[in-house]
Motif scaffolding. Structure first.
Motif, PDB file in Angstrom:
ATOM      1  N   ILE A 156      20.029   0.829  26.111  1.00  0.00           N
ATOM      2  CA  ILE A 156      18.741   1.210  26.695  1.00  0.00           C
ATOM      3  C   ILE A 156      17.915   2.021  25.702  1.00  0.00           C
ATOM      4  CG2 ILE A 156      17.654   2.550  28.549  1.00  0.00           C
ATOM      5  CD1 ILE A 156      20.103   1.753  30.280  1.00  0.00           C
ATOM      6  N   LEU A 157      18.601   2.927  25.007  1.00  0.00           N
ATOM      7  CA  LEU A 157      17.910   3.775  24.025  1.00  0.00           C
ATOM      8  C   LEU A 157      17.285   2.935  22.916  1.00  0.00           C
ATOM      9  CD1 LEU A 157      17.573   6.831  23.014  1.00  0.00           C
ATOM     10  CD2 LEU A 157      19.454   6.254  21.475  1.00  0.00           C
ATOM     11  N   LEU A 158      18.088   2.037  22.327  1.00  0.00           N
ATOM     12  CA  LEU A 158      17.602   1.233  21.199  1.00  0.00           C
ATOM     13  C   LEU A 158      16.475   0.303  21.630  1.00  0.00           C
ATOM     14  CD1 LEU A 158      20.935   0.250  19.397  1.00  0.00           C
ATOM     15  CD2 LEU A 158      19.318   2.035  18.780  1.00  0.00           C
ATOM     16  N   GLU A 159      16.668  -0.284  22.817  1.00  0.00           N
ATOM     17  CA  GLU A 159      15.661  -1.229  23.311  1.00  0.00           C
ATOM     18  C   GLU A 159      14.342  -0.502  23.600  1.00  0.00           C
ATOM     19  OE1 GLU A 159      14.949  -5.160  23.639  1.00  0.00           O
ATOM     20  OE2 GLU A 159      16.907  -4.312  23.184  1.00  0.00           O
ATOM     21  N   THR A 160      14.454   0.688  24.201  1.00  0.00           N
ATOM     22  CA  THR A 160      13.233   1.463  24.470  1.00  0.00           C
ATOM     23  C   THR A 160      12.517   1.799  23.169  1.00  0.00           C
ATOM     24  OG1 THR A 160      14.526   2.492  26.197  1.00  0.00           O
ATOM     25  CG2 THR A 160      12.358   3.416  25.793  1.00  0.00           C
ATOM     26  N   LEU A 161      13.317   2.211  22.185  1.00  0.00           N
ATOM     27  CA  LEU A 161      12.757   2.563  20.881  1.00  0.00           C
ATOM     28  C   LEU A 161      11.995   1.374  20.293  1.00  0.00           C
ATOM     29  CD1 LEU A 161      13.116   5.191  19.222  1.00  0.00           C
ATOM     30  CD2 LEU A 161      14.828   3.969  17.881  1.00  0.00           C
ATOM     31  N   ALA A 181      22.970  -4.696  14.919  1.00  0.00           N
ATOM     32  CA  ALA A 181      21.887  -5.628  15.251  1.00  0.00           C
ATOM     33  C   ALA A 181      20.538  -4.921  15.223  1.00  0.00           C
ATOM     34  CB  ALA A 181      22.128  -6.235  16.628  1.00  0.00           C
ATOM     35  N   PHE A 182      20.508  -3.704  15.762  1.00  0.00           N
ATOM     36  CA  PHE A 182      19.250  -2.957  15.808  1.00  0.00           C
ATOM     37  C   PHE A 182      18.713  -2.725  14.397  1.00  0.00           C
ATOM     38  CE2 PHE A 182      17.107   1.227  15.663  1.00  0.00           C
ATOM     39  CZ  PHE A 182      16.021   0.934  16.467  1.00  0.00           C
ATOM     40  N   SER A 191      14.452  -7.934  19.946  1.00  0.00           N
ATOM     41  CA  SER A 191      15.135  -9.181  20.305  1.00  0.00           C
ATOM     42  C   SER A 191      16.567  -9.217  19.774  1.00  0.00           C
ATOM     43  CB  SER A 191      14.324 -10.396  19.850  1.00  0.00           C
ATOM     44  OG  SER A 191      13.751 -10.205  18.602  1.00  0.00           O
ATOM     45  N   ALA A 192      16.795  -8.626  18.586  1.00  0.00           N
ATOM     46  CA  ALA A 192      18.163  -8.625  18.046  1.00  0.00           C
ATOM     47  C   ALA A 192      19.073  -7.718  18.877  1.00  0.00           C
ATOM     48  CB  ALA A 192      18.151  -8.172  16.592  1.00  0.00           C
ATOM     49  N   THR A 193      18.550  -6.564  19.322  1.00  0.00           N
ATOM     50  CA  THR A 193      19.365  -5.662  20.136  1.00  0.00           C
ATOM     51  C   THR A 193      19.732  -6.308  21.467  1.00  0.00           C
ATOM     52  OG1 THR A 193      18.094  -3.857  19.179  1.00  0.00           O
ATOM     53  CG2 THR A 193      19.492  -3.319  21.038  1.00  0.00           C
TER      54      THR A 193
END
Lengths: 270, 173
Positions: A18-23, B58-59, B78-80
């Motif tokens: 969630i953290l990475l996606e939000t970022l 991935a990030f 998209s990669a994450t």
């Protein structure tokens, strides 16, 4: 409590996700245009060296064509020189002497995105600054958006935020050249008064109203003319003079004389 | 051992990012179709990796590509997302015991299963990528075309990569 902690530890990757996606999404959508521009600029300027290296490898393959273009341009410049005999044109040429040209090489370029950008290998230390016009021997390419120290980012015709004032050659009606995305060979000329005399095959050139471009740099040829929905203006399809996908060397137009005109324009646009 | 695999992964990341940024990003067949081969790294994550590790690798892979392509957050997002589902997708195509460790490939999974795995993973990633890239969404047909044909092109690139890695593996043994 302990089982809750256990749960959190075991599923900590979900929180990380969630953290990475939000970022990422903040980076993607949270940026306003100015921030996006800054990101693009620094990303382009940072990767300048890398792009330079790549285009250095590719450059040799285009040399023959590049030479042909330059020879052709030489010929037309020579012709202009011969025509410069009558005093009127000499005076004109003298009055234009504050115009300068800086040659630069395109090191990164795209044409297939919705908003394209070009990176060139000259920057502020070579005398380039924001708002200068960029053209190739074939015609108009775009306008300098940001000048870094050694590299600059150019907003080409193929970008939604570019708008260049253009007119039909040998006439006075003018409009603004814009690009709606899609075909990288075709742009649209808007705001041309509906009574103007435009037909297929006409040549479109720069107006020279501002100091961005000199007068009469080719932009393209008219392929289609239709009335816009409001009835007052024409929508004109323009086949671009420059093959934007195939840029080698370009000229950056620098003009110090008309700062006052630009200031007026800027005040007007505010 | 840990350090060696870390360095190897780092080199893979740099190699794939360079390949994507310098060459593949420039490909645009018919104006729409761009291969996003860099997800090959995510495809190859083995089943012993921690979920946290998968997500972080991935990030950063996506973020580095974003930095050099002028697309803040697009590839990272998209990669994450793909990394979140990769372990699950592996399990869809091959049944594993708790302690089995495999690197997804045509030898470890079987050719047909691996092809299915590749297609699903590519389709998922490309759908997310092109939706995010085209916001605000306008033309659905163009979007669908971009997704379908780019998926196919990336898929072909991956089949070639798999073929090369299998045949070079045979030579080594």
């Amino acid at each position: 409590m302990r089982s809750l902690l256990d749960f959190i530890v075991r599923h900590s990757y979900i929180f990380l996700f969630i953290l990475l996606e939000t970022l990422s999404l903040v980076l993607l959508f949270g940026f306003n245009d100015r921030q996006k521009e800054a990101f693009l600029t620094s990303s382009n300027l940072m990767s300048g060296k890398l792009y330079e290296w790549r285009s250095g490898v590719g450059q040799y393959f285009g040399l023959r064509k590049e030479n042909a273009t330059l020879v052709q341009e030489n010929a037309s410049l020579r012709n202009m020189l011969y025509e410069l005999t009558d005093s009127q044109t000499v005076n004109l040429a003298r009055s234009m002497s504050s115009d300068g040209v800086i040659a630069a090489r395109v090191i990164d370029n795209s044409v297939r995105k919705d908003d394209n950008y070009i990176t060139i290998d000259k920057g502020s230390r070579d005398g380039i600054s924001k708002g200068m016009g960029v053209y190739s021997p074939q015609g108009v390419v775009g306008v300098v958006m940001v000048a870094g120290k050694r590299y600059s980012v150019v907003l080409p015709i193929l970008n939604g935020s570019t708008s260049i004032s253009c007119k039909v050659k040998d006439s006075d009606s003018f409009g603004f050249l814009e690009w709606a995305g899609g075909d990288p060979y075709v742009a649209q000329l808007r705001d041309m008064p509906y009574h103007s005399d435009v037909k297929q095959g006409d040549t479109i050139v720069t107006t020279g109203f501002s100091s961005v471009f000199p007068k009469d740099i080719p932009v393209g040829t008219v392929t289609d003319v239709e009335h816009s929905s409001n009835g007052y203006t024409l929508n004109i399809q323009v086949n671009l003079a420059v093959n934007m996908a195939d840029l080698g060397w370009v000229y950056v137009h620098s003009n110090t004389r008309d700062e006052e005109i630009d200031e007026l324009y800027e005040q007007m646009l505010k | 051992m840990e350090t060696v695999s870390f360095i190897r992964r780092l080199l893979t990341l740099i190699g794939l990012a360079l390949l994507q940024v310098l060459f593949l990003n420039r490909i645009a067949l018919f104006g729409y179709v761009t291969p996003l081969f860099y997800i090959w790294m995510i495809v190859r994550f083995d089943t012993s990796m921690t979920r946290t590790g998968i997500l972080l690798w991935a990030f950063f892979l996506g973020l580095i590509i974003d930095m050099f392509s002028g697309t803040p957050g697009l590839n990272a997002a998209s990669a994450t997302l793909l990394a979140m589902f990769q372990p699950g997708i592996v399990k869809l195509f091959v049944s594993l015991d708790r302690h089995d460790v495999i690197v997804p490939g045509s030898v470890s999974m079987g050719g047909r299963q691996f092809a299915g795995y590749l297609l699903l993973i590519t389709l998922l990633h490309h759908t997310v990528y092109f939706i995010l890239r085209s916001i605000p969404l306008g033309d659905w047909t163009v979007l669908a075309l971009k997704v379908v044909f780019s998926t196919l092109l990336t898929f072909i690139f991956m089949l070639v990569a798999e073929h090369v890695s299998v045949s070079s593996g045979l030579k080594r043994s």
